[in-house]
Design a protein around this motif. Structure first.
Motif, PDB file in Angstrom:
ATOM      1  N   LEU A  69       0.293  -1.484  -0.079  1.00 33.66           N
ATOM      2  CA  LEU A  69      -0.260   0.063  -0.089  1.00 33.66           C
ATOM      3  C   LEU A  69       0.716   1.122   0.217  1.00 33.66           C
ATOM      4  CD1 LEU A  69      -3.331  -1.129   2.278  1.00 33.66           C
ATOM      5  CD2 LEU A  69      -2.898  -0.562   0.212  1.00 33.66           C
ATOM      6  N   GLY A  70       1.874   1.513   1.022  1.00 33.95           N
ATOM      7  CA  GLY A  70       2.496   2.633   0.606  1.00 33.95           C
ATOM      8  C   GLY A  70       3.331   2.595  -0.415  1.00 33.95           C
ATOM      9  N   THR A  71       4.008   1.356  -0.895  1.00 30.22           N
ATOM     10  CA  THR A  71       4.751   2.066  -2.106  1.00 30.22           C
ATOM     11  C   THR A  71       3.771   2.105  -3.160  1.00 30.22           C
ATOM     12  OG1 THR A  71       6.211  -0.270  -1.076  1.00 30.22           O
ATOM     13  CG2 THR A  71       6.373   0.004  -3.824  1.00 30.22           C
ATOM     14  N   GLU A  72       3.037   1.265  -3.067  1.00 38.79           N
ATOM     15  CA  GLU A  72       2.244   1.798  -4.709  1.00 38.79           C
ATOM     16  C   GLU A  72       1.870   3.064  -4.456  1.00 38.79           C
ATOM     17  OE1 GLU A  72      -2.335   1.554  -5.785  1.00 38.79           O
ATOM     18  OE2 GLU A  72      -1.949   0.323  -4.320  1.00 38.79           O
ATOM     19  N   ALA A  93      11.433  -6.971  -3.989  1.00 36.45           N
ATOM     20  CA  ALA A  93      11.282  -8.284  -4.901  1.00 36.45           C
ATOM     21  C   ALA A  93      10.825  -9.145  -4.027  1.00 36.45           C
ATOM     22  CB  ALA A  93      13.042  -8.703  -3.977  1.00 36.45           C
ATOM     23  N   VAL A  94      10.423  -9.816  -3.808  1.00 37.06           N
ATOM     24  CA  VAL A  94       9.780 -10.787  -3.400  1.00 37.06           C
ATOM     25  C   VAL A  94       7.733 -10.629  -3.654  1.00 37.06           C
ATOM     26  CG1 VAL A  94       8.895 -12.304  -1.156  1.00 37.06           C
ATOM     27  CG2 VAL A  94      11.334 -11.555  -0.511  1.00 37.06           C
ATOM     28  N   ASN A  95       7.507  -9.197  -3.336  1.00 37.64           N
ATOM     29  CA  ASN A  95       5.192  -9.589  -3.738  1.00 37.64           C
ATOM     30  C   ASN A  95       5.719  -9.657  -5.359  1.00 37.64           C
ATOM     31  OD1 ASN A  95       6.101  -9.033  -0.783  1.00 37.64           O
ATOM     32  ND2 ASN A  95       5.266  -6.819  -0.804  1.00 37.64           N
ATOM     33  N   ARG A  96       6.091  -9.516  -5.659  1.00 36.32           N
ATOM     34  CA  ARG A  96       5.911 -10.138  -6.913  1.00 36.32           C
ATOM     35  C   ARG A  96       5.808 -11.232  -7.223  1.00 36.32           C
ATOM     36  NH1 ARG A  96      10.759  -6.779 -10.300  1.00 36.32           N
ATOM     37  NH2 ARG A  96      11.391  -6.579  -8.717  1.00 36.32           N
ATOM     38  N   PHE A  97       6.199 -12.177  -6.941  1.00 35.17           N
ATOM     39  CA  PHE A  97       5.868 -13.609  -7.189  1.00 35.17           C
ATOM     40  C   PHE A  97       5.056 -14.135  -5.889  1.00 35.17           C
ATOM     41  CE2 PHE A  97      10.561 -12.471  -7.912  1.00 35.17           C
ATOM     42  CZ  PHE A  97      10.546 -12.350  -9.418  1.00 35.17           C
ATOM     43  N   LEU A  98       5.482 -13.298  -4.998  1.00 34.56           N
ATOM     44  CA  LEU A  98       4.111 -13.290  -3.847  1.00 34.56           C
ATOM     45  C   LEU A  98       2.879 -13.204  -3.644  1.00 34.56           C
ATOM     46  CD1 LEU A  98       4.840 -15.306  -0.782  1.00 34.56           C
ATOM     47  CD2 LEU A  98       4.494 -12.726   0.432  1.00 34.56           C
ATOM     48  N   PHE A  99       2.371 -12.012  -4.671  1.00 33.83           N
ATOM     49  CA  PHE A  99       1.557 -11.766  -4.820  1.00 33.83           C
ATOM     50  C   PHE A  99       0.604 -11.939  -6.120  1.00 33.83           C
ATOM     51  CE2 PHE A  99       2.760  -9.562  -0.734  1.00 33.83           C
ATOM     52  CZ  PHE A  99       0.960  -9.234  -0.025  1.00 33.83           C
ATOM     53  N   ARG A 100      -0.564 -12.230  -6.258  1.00 36.02           N
ATOM     54  CA  ARG A 100      -0.636 -12.253  -7.601  1.00 36.02           C
ATOM     55  C   ARG A 100      -0.560 -11.443  -8.482  1.00 36.02           C
ATOM     56  NH1 ARG A 100      -5.043 -15.650  -4.511  1.00 36.02           N
ATOM     57  NH2 ARG A 100      -3.963 -18.704  -5.328  1.00 36.02           N
ATOM     58  N   ARG A 101      -1.320  -9.952  -8.029  1.00 34.76           N
ATOM     59  CA  ARG A 101      -1.174  -8.546  -8.799  1.00 34.76           C
ATOM     60  C   ARG A 101      -0.594  -7.466  -7.605  1.00 34.76           C
ATOM     61  NH1 ARG A 101      -4.486  -4.570  -8.990  1.00 34.76           N
ATOM     62  NH2 ARG A 101      -4.507  -3.586 -11.093  1.00 34.76           N
ATOM     63  N   LEU A 102      -0.026  -6.722  -8.338  1.00 31.89           N
ATOM     64  CA  LEU A 102       0.677  -5.782  -7.292  1.00 31.89           C
ATOM     65  C   LEU A 102      -0.268  -4.530  -8.554  1.00 31.89           C
ATOM     66  CD1 LEU A 102       4.565  -5.819  -6.754  1.00 31.89           C
ATOM     67  CD2 LEU A 102       2.669  -6.424  -5.226  1.00 31.89           C
ATOM     68  N   ALA A 103      -0.515  -3.165  -7.915  1.00 32.50           N
ATOM     69  CA  ALA A 103      -0.670  -2.358  -7.905  1.00 32.50           C
ATOM     70  C   ALA A 103       0.307  -1.588  -8.672  1.00 32.50           C
ATOM     71  CB  ALA A 103      -1.668  -1.752  -7.332  1.00 32.50           C
ATOM     72  N   TYR A 104       1.937  -1.957  -8.968  1.00 32.44           N
ATOM     73  CA  TYR A 104       2.703  -0.998  -9.090  1.00 32.44           C
ATOM     74  C   TYR A 104       4.085  -1.893 -10.080  1.00 32.44           C
ATOM     75  CZ  TYR A 104       5.096  -2.929  -4.748  1.00 32.44           C
ATOM     76  OH  TYR A 104       5.695  -3.521  -3.880  1.00 32.44           O
ATOM     77  N   ASP A 105       4.512  -1.680 -10.188  1.00 33.97           N
ATOM     78  CA  ASP A 105       5.315  -2.580 -11.095  1.00 33.97           C
ATOM     79  C   ASP A 105       6.871  -2.117 -10.162  1.00 33.97           C
ATOM     80  OD1 ASP A 105       8.013  -2.981 -12.453  1.00 33.97           O
ATOM     81  OD2 ASP A 105       6.496  -3.971 -14.055  1.00 33.97           O
TER      82      ASP A 105
END
Length: 317
Positions: A69-72, A93-105
């Motif tokens: 949330l903060g990073t977005e 590094a981790v959340n891009r593989f842990l979450f099915r969808r991120l609201a930021y790249d």
């Protein structure tokens, strides 16, 4: 003459209208709750950077969704250099593989400025456990298979992934038990309900020194001053390099001169002996290197974490 004066004034107007930077306090978004290692590193660095920038660097804790949330919010902020973010192993590094969808790249929407600190984890076991070394524990755990469990403060944290990496490297089959409350996971270790933690040094240092936990090693590449006599897991023959880490990022689009100034101030902050001493005292290791070095570090960590997250089978949403 009058026409020349008017022309000169007209040509000067755009330059006079440009806003100097920094023109106001800088917001540093920490995507985790106050009081932890992330918050401490951010505040120590912000205090020193403010002196060089001539403006306050104000911490805004904006926790939620594993830091997403903060990073977005940072990724969506105006790229004027007045909003920065604290990046971490999870958010970059981790959340891009842990979450099915991120609201930021992480690669497209954020610009690395500088690494600030690496946060090793302390491998600890209950005092009554009949092991005296990492090798002893690995043999003991292999003999018991899935009856052995390790705790962490949640899926995808460096504490969780250190345990996964330990399984991968030693052939143990420890079961992961995620907790929401760090105090509860510490209590359950001391009472033997879980058999090992890879916990932040700040979170367990006092317990380990008082004998309520038995420390065996630290993760990462370097020994830590707080436990100088304790080997790294690499030295103990199990190359668990998973650590936490924090660095500064900015929204994509921040002008180059602003990025260069932020980089210089961040590197100077971590090079300050007083700042470095405070970070070490809190159980972390000061690290800096600027934009290019931090970009390489993120890329390397992303590749390494991809394999570990996939091996864990964990998902967060």
């Amino acid at each position: 003459m009058r026409r020349r004066a008017l022309l000169a004034a007209a040509l000067a107007t755009p330059a006079l209208a440009e806003e100097p930077w920094p023109a106001r306090p800088i917001r540093l978004v920490v995507p985790f709750p106050p009081g932890g290692s992330s918050d401490f590193v951010a505040r120590v660095a912000a205090e020193r950077m403010a002196r060089g920038l001539g403006q306050p660097v104000v911490i805004e804790n904006r926790a939620g969704a594993g830091g997403n949330l903060g990073t977005e919010a940072v990724a969506r902020a105006a790229p004027d250099g007045h909003t920065l973010g604290l990046g971490a192993v999870g958010t970059l590094a981790v959340n891009r593989f842990l979450f099915r969808r991120l609201a930021y790249d992480p690669d497209r929407d954020l610009l690395p400025i500088s690494l600030l600190a690496v946060v090793p984890n302390l491998m600890v076991v209950p005092p009554a456990l009949p092991v005296a070394s990492v090798a002893d524990f690995a043999a003991w755990a292999r003999a018991r298979g899935a009856a052995v469990s390790f705790g962490s403060i949640g899926n995808g944290t460096s504490q969780h992934l250190a345990g996964v990496q330990f399984n991968m490297l030693t052939g143990t089959r420890m079961v992961h038990v995620p907790y929401r409350d760090p105090a509860q996971v510490n209590s359950d270790l001391m009472e033997g309900r879980v058999q090992v933690l890879f916990q932040t040094i700040a979170g367990v240092a006092d317990l380990a020194r008082s004998g309520r936990m038995k420390p065996l090693a630290v993760t990462g590449e370097d020994r830590v001053p707080a436990f100088a006599g304790l080997p790294t897991l690499r030295e103990a023959g199990v190359d668990v390099t998973t650590t936490g880490w924090f660095g500064l990022v900015a929204p994509a689009g921040v002008p180059e001169p602003v990025l260069a100034r932020l980089e210089a101030e961040a590197v100077a902050a971590i090079a300050d002996p007083a700042v470095a001493a405070r970070i070490v005292e809190a159980g972390s290791l000061p690290r800096a290197g600027g934009r290019a070095a931090f970009a390489r570090f993120i890329a390397e960590e992303t590749l390494r974490m991809q394999a570990i997250v996939r091996a864990s089978g964990a998902v967060a949403d």
